[in-house]
Design a protein around this motif. Structure first.
Motif, PDB file in Angstrom:
ATOM      1  N   VAL A  96       0.864  -1.182   0.000  1.00  0.00           N
ATOM      2  CA  VAL A  96       0.000   0.000   0.000  1.00  0.00           C
ATOM      3  C   VAL A  96       0.900   1.232   0.000  1.00  0.00           C
ATOM      4  O   VAL A  96       1.586   1.509   0.986  1.00  0.00           O
ATOM      5  CB  VAL A  96      -0.937   0.019   1.221  1.00  0.00           C
ATOM      6  N   LYS A  97       0.902   1.938  -1.109  1.00  0.00           N
ATOM      7  CA  LYS A  97       1.743   3.129  -1.254  1.00  0.00           C
ATOM      8  C   LYS A  97       0.872   4.375  -1.148  1.00  0.00           C
ATOM      9  O   LYS A  97      -0.054   4.569  -1.934  1.00  0.00           O
ATOM     10  CB  LYS A  97       2.464   3.104  -2.603  1.00  0.00           C
ATOM     11  N   VAL A  98       1.170   5.212  -0.164  1.00  0.00           N
ATOM     12  CA  VAL A  98       0.400   6.432   0.083  1.00  0.00           C
ATOM     13  C   VAL A  98       1.313   7.638  -0.088  1.00  0.00           C
ATOM     14  O   VAL A  98       2.386   7.702   0.522  1.00  0.00           O
ATOM     15  CB  VAL A  98      -0.210   6.434   1.503  1.00  0.00           C
ATOM     16  N   ARG A  99       0.877   8.560  -0.910  1.00  0.00           N
ATOM     17  CA  ARG A  99       1.591   9.823  -1.092  1.00  0.00           C
ATOM     18  C   ARG A  99       0.609  10.967  -0.855  1.00  0.00           C
ATOM     19  O   ARG A  99      -0.331  11.158  -1.614  1.00  0.00           O
ATOM     20  CB  ARG A  99       2.198   9.918  -2.495  1.00  0.00           C
ATOM     21  N   SER A 100       0.851  11.714   0.228  1.00  0.00           N
ATOM     22  CA  SER A 100      -0.049  12.806   0.597  1.00  0.00           C
ATOM     23  C   SER A 100       0.741  14.082   0.822  1.00  0.00           C
ATOM     24  O   SER A 100       1.945  14.049   1.100  1.00  0.00           O
ATOM     25  CB  SER A 100      -0.832  12.458   1.872  1.00  0.00           C
ATOM     26  N   GLU A 101       0.042  15.188   0.699  1.00  0.00           N
ATOM     27  CA  GLU A 101       0.648  16.492   0.947  1.00  0.00           C
ATOM     28  C   GLU A 101      -0.353  17.362   1.684  1.00  0.00           C
ATOM     29  O   GLU A 101      -1.557  17.305   1.416  1.00  0.00           O
ATOM     30  CB  GLU A 101       1.058  17.157  -0.363  1.00  0.00           C
ATOM     31  N   GLY A 102       0.157  18.154   2.621  1.00  0.00           N
ATOM     32  CA  GLY A 102      -0.741  19.008   3.378  1.00  0.00           C
ATOM     33  C   GLY A 102      -0.017  20.160   4.042  1.00  0.00           C
ATOM     34  O   GLY A 102       1.220  20.226   4.052  1.00  0.00           O
ATOM     35  N   ASN A 103      -0.791  21.063   4.594  1.00  0.00           N
ATOM     36  CA  ASN A 103      -0.261  22.230   5.292  1.00  0.00           C
ATOM     37  C   ASN A 103      -0.446  22.068   6.793  1.00  0.00           C
ATOM     38  O   ASN A 103      -1.409  21.445   7.250  1.00  0.00           O
ATOM     39  CB  ASN A 103      -0.977  23.502   4.835  1.00  0.00           C
ATOM     40  N   LEU A 104       0.479  22.640   7.538  1.00  0.00           N
ATOM     41  CA  LEU A 104       0.357  22.619   8.990  1.00  0.00           C
ATOM     42  C   LEU A 104      -0.808  23.513   9.394  1.00  0.00           C
ATOM     43  O   LEU A 104      -0.828  24.707   9.093  1.00  0.00           O
ATOM     44  CB  LEU A 104       1.655  23.103   9.634  1.00  0.00           C
ATOM     45  N   LEU A 105      -1.790  22.936  10.056  1.00  0.00           N
ATOM     46  CA  LEU A 105      -2.992  23.677  10.425  1.00  0.00           C
ATOM     47  C   LEU A 105      -2.920  24.208  11.851  1.00  0.00           C
ATOM     48  O   LEU A 105      -3.387  25.307  12.139  1.00  0.00           O
ATOM     49  CB  LEU A 105      -4.218  22.768  10.264  1.00  0.00           C
ATOM     50  N   GLN A 106      -2.310  23.422  12.748  1.00  0.00           N
ATOM     51  CA  GLN A 106      -2.174  23.847  14.142  1.00  0.00           C
ATOM     52  C   GLN A 106      -0.985  23.137  14.760  1.00  0.00           C
ATOM     53  O   GLN A 106      -0.733  21.958  14.487  1.00  0.00           O
ATOM     54  CB  GLN A 106      -3.451  23.530  14.936  1.00  0.00           C
ATOM     55  N   ASN A 107      -0.252  23.875  15.600  1.00  0.00           N
ATOM     56  CA  ASN A 107       0.903  23.298  16.278  1.00  0.00           C
ATOM     57  C   ASN A 107       1.062  23.949  17.642  1.00  0.00           C
ATOM     58  O   ASN A 107       1.533  25.083  17.764  1.00  0.00           O
ATOM     59  CB  ASN A 107       2.177  23.496  15.450  1.00  0.00           C
TER      60      ASN A 107
END
Length: 403
Positions: free
Chosen positions: A293-304
């Motif tokens: 199972v190959k997963v490639r995702s991209e996202g922005n930091l929403l909260q830290n």
């Protein structure tokens, strides 16, 4: 003689023209039909089925909310009502429903079928046979299973949509839900050895027992997915476990949020902008069946709110690792439940093995439910977080720098 032939020819021509210009003898006016926008199917008794239809009320009749008999309730903002009838089969129930209405039932605008849980557990094969065989039904209509009765879902009074079925349709477009239509269900029944498939599982707000959230009673909520084997519902996955199902079936949508578990009640949340999952089956020399199972995702930091510094390459890599581990845990947890508890392949691993290894597949196909339990996972997950949002550092980190 020529004049006589001309007269005969003209008479024949007029006769043929009259045959072709018969007018709209089979016309169906709007004020002669009852437009169905959604349907619910419940188990009435041991051998009885209850068919409920949400019917549109034309504008000029909105002030006269009258039913055609039977069990009827107002819904929506007054533009629809729900009428029901019971029979030994779907065909008989529809016939009785038609008897209670002064207008002819029209299924051309129906985009939703909701099955009550008891009906789904008894089996929906006979219902599907009628729905797909009846020429006026739409094979692209979406299908749902209600935790409870389908009639209760149709009776919901939504605030933002014109009727409960439109509210369901819009809910399916969000990142927390999914859609399955009749054609997809039948395709999986025909192509899978154990006739396994999944259907979105929904509930009415008043029945949701999660006391951590205030639920609007007039809204349908996505509760996960219901699992079917041999066209009978055998269980369901809750919303938390369903995320693993979404990852494996490439159903993760944009705006999905990954929340990472951090110590000391700290929070790291990532808003995905895109994701893609690919499945690659493999059979080893010693006979092990493995699904990569190959997963490639991209996202922005929403909260830290943690102490991790996004701008530090080392700590950024740690954040990415935490996100990868969260996705891996979600997938393995869901796979464990499907293999050990329900023993059903709703993630369509069998179809992937069939395409790549047709000869080996023919041997295990009769016992795929058993073979599926032995399939091993090989995870290749990468969640890229290239952007921190408008803040490079958390407020606590900026405060420490200013000291």
């Amino acid at each position: 003689m020529n004049r006589f032939r001309t007269h005969v020819f003209l008479c024949c021509l007029c006769f043929l023209s009259m045959v072709q210009l018969t007018g709209c003898w089979d016309r169906m006016e709007v004020n002669d039909i009852a437009i169905i926008v959604g349907a619910g199917i419940d188990q009435a008794s041991t051998n009885q089925v209850k068919l409920s239809a949400e019917i549109y009320i034309p504008e000029e009749n909105n002030s006269e909310s009258q039913s055609g008999g039977g069990v009827t309730t107002n819904s929506g903002n007054g533009k629809t009502f729900v009428s029901s009838a019971t029979g030994s089969s779907m065909a008989e129930a529809m016939y009785k429903l038609q008897e209670r209405l002064s207008r002819k039932l029209y299924w051309g605008h129906n985009d939703i079928f909701v099955f009550g849980q008891k009906r789904a557990e008894k089996g929906i094969q006979d219902d599907l046979d009628f729905i797909l065989r009846y020429v006026r039904m739409r094979e692209r209509a979406n299908v749902y299973v209600a935790e409870g009765k389908a009639f209760d879902i149709l009776g919901i009074i939504p605030k933002l949509e014109p009727n409960s079925m439109e509210a369901l349709s819009e809910l399916s477009k969000t990142e927390i839900s999914t859609t399955v239509d009749l054609k997809q269900v039948v395709q999986q029944i025909v192509e899978t050895p154990d006739e396994s498939f999944s259907i979105p599982y929904i509930n009415r707000g008043t029945l949701v027992t999660d006391k951590k959230h205030n639920r609007n009673p007039n809204v349908s909520y996505f509760q996960g997915v219901s699992l079917f084997k041999k066209t009978k519902m055998i269980g369901s996955l809750n919303t938390d476990v369903t995320w693993g199902y979404f990852w494996m079936t490439n159903n993760i949508k944009g705006n999905t949020i990954i929340a990472l578990d951090m110590p000391h009640h700290e929070t790291i949340a990532i808003l995905l902008t895109g994701s893609k999952t690919t499945l690659t089956p493999r059979i080893t020399a010693d006979g092990k069946w493995i699904m990569k199972v190959k997963v490639r995702s991209e996202g922005n930091l929403l909260q830290n709110t943690s102490a991790i510094d996004f701008m530090s390459p080392k700590q950024h890599a740690e954040m990415v690792k935490l996100a990868n581990e969260e996705v891996k845990f979600s997938i393995t947890n869901t796979m464990r439940i499907l293999q050990k508890k329900y023993k059903v392949d709703v993630v369509q691993f069998g179809d992937e093995f069939r395409k790549k290894y047709p000869k080996q597949w023919k041997k295990v196909k009769p016992n795929w439910s058993t073979a599926f339990q032995q399939v091993q996972l090989e995870l290749d997950v990468m969640v890229d977080i290239p952007r921190p949002g408008f803040l490079n550092k958390s407020i606590v980190q900026m405060k420490d720098v200013s000291k």
